[in-house]
Design an enzyme around this catalytic site. Structure first.
Site, PDB file in Angstrom:
ATOM      1  N   GLY A  16     -20.524  40.615 -11.722  1.00  0.00           N
ATOM      2  CA  GLY A  16     -19.754  39.395 -11.940  1.00  0.00           C
ATOM      3  C   GLY A  16     -20.588  38.158 -11.660  1.00  0.00           C
ATOM      4  NE  ARG A  77     -18.864  44.101 -14.610  1.00  0.00           N
ATOM      5  CZ  ARG A  77     -18.752  43.747 -13.350  1.00  0.00           C
ATOM      6  NH1 ARG A  77     -19.567  44.237 -12.447  1.00  0.00           N
ATOM      7  NH2 ARG A  77     -17.816  42.888 -12.977  1.00  0.00           N
ATOM      8  CG  ASP A 108     -21.831  46.502  -2.086  1.00  0.00           C
ATOM      9  OD1 ASP A 108     -22.798  45.950  -1.535  1.00  0.00           O
ATOM     10  OD2 ASP A 108     -20.740  46.691  -1.526  1.00  0.00           O
ATOM     11  CB  THR A 130     -20.355  39.087  -4.879  1.00  0.00           C
ATOM     12  OG1 THR A 130     -18.945  39.343  -4.947  1.00  0.00           O
ATOM     13  CG2 THR A 130     -20.822  39.355  -3.459  1.00  0.00           C
ATOM     14  CG  ASP A 132     -14.899  39.554  -4.752  1.00  0.00           C
ATOM     15  OD1 ASP A 132     -14.041  38.678  -4.956  1.00  0.00           O
ATOM     16  OD2 ASP A 132     -15.190  40.429  -5.591  1.00  0.00           O
ATOM     17  CG  ASP A 134     -17.408  42.450  -2.002  1.00  0.00           C
ATOM     18  OD1 ASP A 134     -18.454  41.802  -2.212  1.00  0.00           O
ATOM     19  OD2 ASP A 134     -16.845  43.129  -2.883  1.00  0.00           O
ATOM     20  NE  ARG A 176      -9.867  44.911  -9.938  1.00  0.00           N
ATOM     21  CZ  ARG A 176     -10.719  44.157 -10.616  1.00  0.00           C
ATOM     22  NH1 ARG A 176     -12.000  44.109 -10.282  1.00  0.00           N
ATOM     23  NH2 ARG A 176     -10.314  43.417 -11.621  1.00  0.00           N
TER      24      ARG A 176
END
Length: 329
Positions: A16, A77, A108, A130, A132, A134, A176
């Site tokens: 992303g 992707r 990741d 990212t 996120d 995360d 998500r």
């Protein structure tokens, strides 16, 4: 064994997109030149690598990009790169183009690919990009600060109209598998309820009942609006709004902010930290390092083995979550 003689490095953005990826790419190009290296940009991530979509990346190519959102190298992707054949071909293409060092900017999944290339002889450094937040091995990821500020500004505007109409508003933000955007936005906007995947047990009726009870308590106290920040990983915002309105008789609207959180001009923090991480990655390659990921911990930029970083887990700070709920009462 002596340090490898790095002459040409590549850089790609994968997964992303995130605001300030361009700042990191710019830093790789410019610090690479300062260190006497040739720099190549690989467009469209690992997919572009396998299709040999590779360009020379000079400081001129990265001029006037630090304030731009998205990624000038594009991203995509790539299922083929998840296969052993695809990984071997990627390493062969790097070698054919003289790329002996690679900077991978992503999350990741991108680091898994970087790890495979490192095992195949390509000196590889991961940079966490990212929104996120995360990635467990770092306290900062490129794009998170901008995404949170973008969402916060949108939520402030939604609160204005929610207050005018005495509504309950459910605002769904990205996340998500991680609730950091929701938690930060919830605290920053004074939201009454914050829903994150880390504390969601799958029992949606229970969650909705808790919101309904909180909403009715606040109305009884004279509060005229109610803001719920809902992470994408919990979801169901539109149907949740319908059920809450039906149960309370209070007009309830859902807004999904979506991909607007990925765009926009990056904040100063994202621009500076991304630049530092891109530069740090180049210097790690120049020092002969490989299979490393750049991070930020305890106020400084650092690096660790990708395998070690991927093995780490990250949890929401329970104290921060508790305080967020108490502030929203």
């Amino acid at each position: 064994m002596g340090k490898p003689n790095i002459k040409t490095i590549g850089v790609l953005t994968s997964g992303g997109d995130a605001p300030a990826m361009n700042a990191a790419v710019r830093a790789v190009a410019r610090i690479g030149k300062e260190r006497g290296l040739k720099v190549k940009g690989i467009r469209k991530g690992y997919n572009g690598l396998l299709n040999e979509d590779i360009i020379d990346l000079t400081p001129t190519e990265t001029a006037d990009t630090i304030f731009r959102g998205g990624t000038i190298l594009f991203t995509a992707r790539c299922e083929e790169f998840k296969t052993e054949e695809g990984q071997k071909r990627g390493a062969e293409i790097c070698k054919a183009h003289g790329i002996d060092g690679l900077v991978v900017i992503g999350g990741d999944g991108s680091f898994q690919g970087a790890k495979k290339l490192a095992a195949l002889g390509i000196n590889t450094i991961g940079v966490p990009g990212t929104i996120d937040l995360d990635i467990a091995c770092t306290e900062y990821t490129i794009g998170f600060d901008t995404a949170v500020n973008t969402a916060m500004e949108a939520i402030d505007k939604i609160r204005d109209t929610s207050t005018s109409h005495e509504r309950c508003s459910i605002v769904e933000v990205m996340g998500r598998g991680a609730g950091y955007i929701a938690l930060w936005c919830g605290m920053a906007t004074g939201a009454e309820d914050i829903l994150i995947p880390e504390s969601f047990d799958g029992n949606l009726p229970k969650v909705e009942q808790q919101i309904i009870e909180h909403l009715l308590r606040n109305r009884a106290k004279g509060k005229t609006h109610h803001m719920v920040i809902n992470a994408e990983g919990v979801g169901h915002s539109y149907s949740m709004a319908k059920r809450i309105e039906s149960a309370t008789g209070i007009e309830t609207r859902a807004t999904i902010l979506g991909h607007m959180q990925r765009g926009g001009s990056p904040t100063a923090k994202d621009r500076v930290y991304a630049s530092m991480m891109g530069a740090y990655a180049v210097d790690l390659l120049c020092a002969g390092k490989t299979n490393r990921v750049v991070g930020y911990q305890n106020g400084r930029f650092m690096d660790m083995d990708i395998d070690e970083g991927l093995a780490m887990t990250k949890d929401i700070d329970e104290y921060q979550l508790q305080i967020a709920h108490l502030l929203g009462k």
